[in-house]
Design a protein around this motif. Structure first.
Motif, PDB file in Angstrom:
ATOM      1  N   ILE A 100       0.958  -1.145  -0.148  1.00  0.00           N
ATOM      2  CA  ILE A 100      -0.063   0.027   0.115  1.00  0.00           C
ATOM      3  C   ILE A 100       0.793   1.389   0.052  1.00  0.00           C
ATOM      4  O   ILE A 100       1.769   1.531   0.917  1.00  0.00           O
ATOM      5  CB  ILE A 100      -0.938  -0.065   1.268  1.00  0.00           C
ATOM      6  CG1 ILE A 100      -2.023  -1.074   1.027  1.00  0.00           C
ATOM      7  CG2 ILE A 100      -1.843   1.294   1.444  1.00  0.00           C
ATOM      8  CD1 ILE A 100      -2.776  -1.624   2.378  1.00  0.00           C
ATOM      9  N   ILE A 106      -1.382  -0.958  -4.269  1.00  0.00           N
ATOM     10  CA  ILE A 106      -2.603  -0.151  -3.819  1.00  0.00           C
ATOM     11  C   ILE A 106      -2.101   1.029  -3.729  1.00  0.00           C
ATOM     12  O   ILE A 106      -1.045   1.474  -3.104  1.00  0.00           O
ATOM     13  CB  ILE A 106      -3.224  -0.876  -2.677  1.00  0.00           C
ATOM     14  CG1 ILE A 106      -3.506  -2.428  -2.760  1.00  0.00           C
ATOM     15  CG2 ILE A 106      -4.514   0.096  -2.651  1.00  0.00           C
ATOM     16  CD1 ILE A 106      -4.380  -2.619  -3.917  1.00  0.00           C
ATOM     17  N   ILE A 123      -3.222   5.119  -2.690  1.00  0.00           N
ATOM     18  CA  ILE A 123      -4.190   5.606  -1.858  1.00  0.00           C
ATOM     19  C   ILE A 123      -5.067   6.623  -2.616  1.00  0.00           C
ATOM     20  O   ILE A 123      -6.176   7.249  -2.268  1.00  0.00           O
ATOM     21  CB  ILE A 123      -3.708   6.457  -0.581  1.00  0.00           C
ATOM     22  CG1 ILE A 123      -4.668   6.774   0.702  1.00  0.00           C
ATOM     23  CG2 ILE A 123      -2.730   7.695  -1.041  1.00  0.00           C
ATOM     24  CD1 ILE A 123      -3.979   7.099   1.887  1.00  0.00           C
ATOM     25  N   ALA A 135      -7.453   3.054  -4.285  1.00  0.00           N
ATOM     26  CA  ALA A 135      -8.498   2.796  -3.121  1.00  0.00           C
ATOM     27  C   ALA A 135      -9.824   3.710  -3.598  1.00  0.00           C
ATOM     28  O   ALA A 135      -9.646   4.631  -4.028  1.00  0.00           O
ATOM     29  CB  ALA A 135      -7.643   3.027  -1.759  1.00  0.00           C
ATOM     30  N   CYS A 192      -7.722   1.214   1.657  1.00  0.00           N
ATOM     31  CA  CYS A 192      -6.760   0.648   0.928  1.00  0.00           C
ATOM     32  C   CYS A 192      -6.784  -0.809   1.201  1.00  0.00           C
ATOM     33  O   CYS A 192      -6.430  -1.584   0.355  1.00  0.00           O
ATOM     34  CB  CYS A 192      -5.245   1.250   1.051  1.00  0.00           C
ATOM     35  SG  CYS A 192      -4.702   2.961   0.266  1.00  0.00           S
TER      36      CYS A 192
END
Length: 286
Positions: free
Chosen positions: A229, A252, A254, A271, A279
């Motif tokens: 993330i 991922i 944000i 996300a 996330c």
């Protein structure tokens, strides 16, 4: 809502348990009232989460509890990494950045509004000049708004789009005629300031912190299939200084601004909301 976040994968509203129970309970009442008013079927589990469901029976509640247990076991086995020291459920912490306060006097006496696009901006201005709490504050997201409220500030507006450029567009009518201070990081990556000034908003950028890469003695190896993330462009930069990317990894992002800074060989998933929790929901859905 500030203390609940919608998880579209599980079709439920998740409570932010890092805040006092009284705060969660107050917003739970508001949330369930709105759902009832709009005739949306739901029930709450033992964690104050609100599950959207067509039926409400003892069996459905028991089924949800069992589902939560098995889900927790399954999710615990996943290798999901957050590149900060924040503890987030179902993730492992792998700090890649550090923030440093920019020392100096910050005079806010002439401003009618203060704008924050991160929790760090709120945290550091509170150390430098607590008078910011007297000025109406405009927050990019619920996460930032929660920090403002927690420190005693006055939340005037919370962005719905949660991304830098779009947040600037949302603020145009709210900041018209107001002298504004944008308080945040030394380096900014969106066109936030440019958009405001092009639309006649008098706004000054007041940097209160800088972001630096955290030093790791040697390269870090992550398990195959890891999900990483990334919460800012600086986490991308610092991650690649310390970790070799494997094609089995998934990224991922944000938000859309951060997504623009990935190398071409990585196509991140974005996300739904600009929070680490959102996330994680995205990572768990993979």
């Amino acid at each position: 809502m500030l203390y609940y976040e919608y998880d579209s994968h599980q079709n439920r509203f998740m409570a932010d348990h890092s805040y006092p129970k009284e705060v969660i309970r107050s917003e739970l009442i508001k949330l369930t009232y709105e759902l009832s008013k709009n005739k949306v079927a739901f029930f709450t589990d033992g964690r104050s989460n609100v599950i959207i469901a067509p039926e409400y029976t003892i069996f459905s509640r028991l089924k949800q509890r069992i589902k939560n247990i098995f889900s927790d076991i399954k999710n615990h086995r996943k290798h999901i990494y957050v590149l900060s020291d924040k503890e987030v459920k179902h993730t492992k912490s792998l700090p890649m950045i550090e923030t440093e306060m920019i020392e100096g006097k910050v005079d806010l006496g002439s401003y009618d509004a203060v704008v924050f696009s991160s929790k760090n901006g709120v945290k550091y201005i509170d150390r430098l000049n607590p008078e910011w709490k007297k000025i109406p504050a405009y927050a990019i997201s619920a996460q930032t708004a929660k920090m403002i409220k927690n420190l005693g500030g006055k939340v005037a507006f919370v962005g719905k789009e949660k991304h830098g450029d779009e947040f600037a567009q949302e603020l145009l009518t709210h900041l018209k005629g107001k002298r504004t201070a944008y308080i945040g990081a030394q380096d900014t990556v969106s066109n936030f300031m440019k958009i405001l000034k092009e639309n006649g908003i008098e706004c000054d950028h007041i940097p209160v912190y800088r972001t630096v890469c955290k030093a790791h003695e040697k390269k870090i190896s992550l398990p195959k299939g890891s999900v990483v993330i990334f919460s800012s462009p600086s986490t991308i930069e610092c991650f690649f200084k310390n970790v070799e990317w494997d094609e089995s990894f998934k990224a991922i992002s944000i938000g859309r601004t951060t997504a623009k800074y990935f190398p071409d060989f990585i196509q991140p998933l974005i996300a739904e909301n600009t929070s680490l929790e959102s996330c994680v929901y995205k990572a768990l859905s993979l």
